[in-house]
Scaffold this motif. Sequence first.
Motif, PDB file in Angstrom:
ATOM      1  N   LEU A  84     -58.150  20.578 -74.329  1.00  0.00           N
ATOM      2  CA  LEU A  84     -56.817  20.210 -74.790  1.00  0.00           C
ATOM      3  C   LEU A  84     -55.810  21.018 -73.978  1.00  0.00           C
ATOM      4  O   LEU A  84     -55.739  22.241 -74.098  1.00  0.00           O
ATOM      5  CB  LEU A  84     -56.654  20.529 -76.280  1.00  0.00           C
ATOM      6  CG  LEU A  84     -57.596  19.806 -77.245  1.00  0.00           C
ATOM      7  CD1 LEU A  84     -57.445  20.382 -78.647  1.00  0.00           C
ATOM      8  CD2 LEU A  84     -57.326  18.308 -77.238  1.00  0.00           C
ATOM      9  N   ARG A  85     -55.029  20.317 -73.153  1.00  0.00           N
ATOM     10  CA  ARG A  85     -54.031  20.990 -72.326  1.00  0.00           C
ATOM     11  C   ARG A  85     -52.642  20.468 -72.661  1.00  0.00           C
ATOM     12  O   ARG A  85     -52.446  19.284 -72.889  1.00  0.00           O
ATOM     13  CB  ARG A  85     -54.332  20.775 -70.839  1.00  0.00           C
ATOM     14  CG  ARG A  85     -55.465  21.626 -70.316  1.00  0.00           C
ATOM     15  CD  ARG A  85     -55.778  21.324 -68.879  1.00  0.00           C
ATOM     16  NE  ARG A  85     -56.337  19.991 -68.722  1.00  0.00           N
ATOM     17  CZ  ARG A  85     -56.983  19.563 -67.639  1.00  0.00           C
ATOM     18  NH1 ARG A  85     -57.124  20.354 -66.613  1.00  0.00           N
ATOM     19  NH2 ARG A  85     -57.460  18.345 -67.588  1.00  0.00           N
ATOM     20  N   ASN A  86     -51.690  21.401 -72.682  1.00  0.00           N
ATOM     21  CA  ASN A  86     -50.274  21.071 -72.869  1.00  0.00           C
ATOM     22  C   ASN A  86     -50.063  20.202 -74.098  1.00  0.00           C
ATOM     23  O   ASN A  86     -50.530  20.545 -75.175  1.00  0.00           O
ATOM     24  CB  ASN A  86     -49.733  20.453 -71.573  1.00  0.00           C
ATOM     25  CG  ASN A  86     -49.781  21.467 -70.421  1.00  0.00           C
ATOM     26  OD1 ASN A  86     -49.585  22.661 -70.634  1.00  0.00           O
ATOM     27  ND2 ASN A  86     -50.084  21.000 -69.220  1.00  0.00           N
ATOM     28  N   ILE A  87     -49.378  19.072 -73.977  1.00  0.00           N
ATOM     29  CA  ILE A  87     -48.951  18.323 -75.151  1.00  0.00           C
ATOM     30  C   ILE A  87     -50.122  17.780 -75.964  1.00  0.00           C
ATOM     31  O   ILE A  87     -49.960  17.404 -77.130  1.00  0.00           O
ATOM     32  CB  ILE A  87     -47.990  17.177 -74.739  1.00  0.00           C
ATOM     33  CG1 ILE A  87     -47.215  16.669 -75.960  1.00  0.00           C
ATOM     34  CG2 ILE A  87     -48.763  16.080 -74.037  1.00  0.00           C
ATOM     35  CD1 ILE A  87     -46.364  17.712 -76.652  1.00  0.00           C
ATOM     36  N   ASP A  88     -51.324  17.733 -75.370  1.00  0.00           N
ATOM     37  CA  ASP A  88     -52.493  17.269 -76.121  1.00  0.00           C
ATOM     38  C   ASP A  88     -52.928  18.271 -77.183  1.00  0.00           C
ATOM     39  O   ASP A  88     -53.709  17.922 -78.073  1.00  0.00           O
ATOM     40  CB  ASP A  88     -53.671  17.010 -75.177  1.00  0.00           C
ATOM     41  CG  ASP A  88     -53.424  15.836 -74.248  1.00  0.00           C
ATOM     42  OD1 ASP A  88     -52.670  14.917 -74.630  1.00  0.00           O
ATOM     43  OD2 ASP A  88     -53.995  15.831 -73.143  1.00  0.00           O
ATOM     44  N   ALA A  89     -52.463  19.507 -77.085  1.00  0.00           N
ATOM     45  CA  ALA A  89     -52.897  20.565 -77.996  1.00  0.00           C
ATOM     46  C   ALA A  89     -51.919  20.698 -79.155  1.00  0.00           C
ATOM     47  O   ALA A  89     -50.877  21.347 -79.052  1.00  0.00           O
ATOM     48  CB  ALA A  89     -53.009  21.888 -77.250  1.00  0.00           C
ATOM     49  N   THR A  90     -52.215  20.060 -80.263  1.00  0.00           N
ATOM     50  CA  THR A  90     -51.423  20.181 -81.488  1.00  0.00           C
ATOM     51  C   THR A  90     -52.321  20.756 -82.578  1.00  0.00           C
ATOM     52  O   THR A  90     -53.539  20.886 -82.399  1.00  0.00           O
ATOM     53  CB  THR A  90     -50.893  18.811 -81.950  1.00  0.00           C
ATOM     54  OG1 THR A  90     -52.009  17.966 -82.310  1.00  0.00           O
ATOM     55  CG2 THR A  90     -50.083  18.136 -80.844  1.00  0.00           C
ATOM     56  N   ALA A  91     -51.729  21.118 -83.702  1.00  0.00           N
ATOM     57  CA  ALA A  91     -52.522  21.666 -84.800  1.00  0.00           C
ATOM     58  C   ALA A  91     -53.648  20.714 -85.185  1.00  0.00           C
ATOM     59  O   ALA A  91     -54.799  21.129 -85.397  1.00  0.00           O
ATOM     60  CB  ALA A  91     -51.620  21.955 -85.997  1.00  0.00           C
TER      61      ALA A  91
END
Length: 226
Positions: A84-91
Amino acid sequence: MTAGLRLVLPIVCLLAAGAARATWPSVSTELPATGIGANDAAVIVGVTDYAFLPKIPGAADNATDWFRYLVKTRGVPQERVHMLRNIDATAETILEAVDRAASEVQPGGALWFLFIGHGAPAPDHADGLVLGADTQVSEKSLVARGVPQKAILERLEQGRHAQAIVMFDACFSGTTGDGKLQLVPGSQATVPVRRVEVAAGRSSIFSASDQVAGPLPNHDRPAFSY
């Protein structure tokens, strides 16, 4: 938790200090394959470009290098390495990836969780939060868009692994990497983890409660995960 589990948990606020160097060794090349990770599963989170918070130069690059190491060198099946990089990494995506990896790790393997990004103290200062890429500049958003370390560790315990390896390259003081700016101006910055209870013989903890996470000198890469 699997019997004999060894949890290696650096709860990190690392000060990247020391003698400046003109160059650093490359960590972006492939090493000889070992094949020892056939039973492993992993989650790698690297956030350089936060939507609202300061950027962390090199965080996503460090994550890519860890992906290369786990897949090419250690031999972890690529379908079991959740990046998970950048905007793909959410809670939500972080917790979903942890649940998937915990269900996929094979008996005797290692379960990896590697986070490179911003951290912040929870409101009660009893835990640290790893912040998703969409976290906004407010204490309410820190809580809503952050993931408690405890929530991650509890999910990791559900796997069939023999060993868990957890790295937080983040500062839980609520400040930027140089320690000069608060992520949320006016909030109380404090380091929430000074002592963590662990089962004897099952865990190793490496921590620093009075330092900040930062880059290598003269190099735009987060130091600890590099």
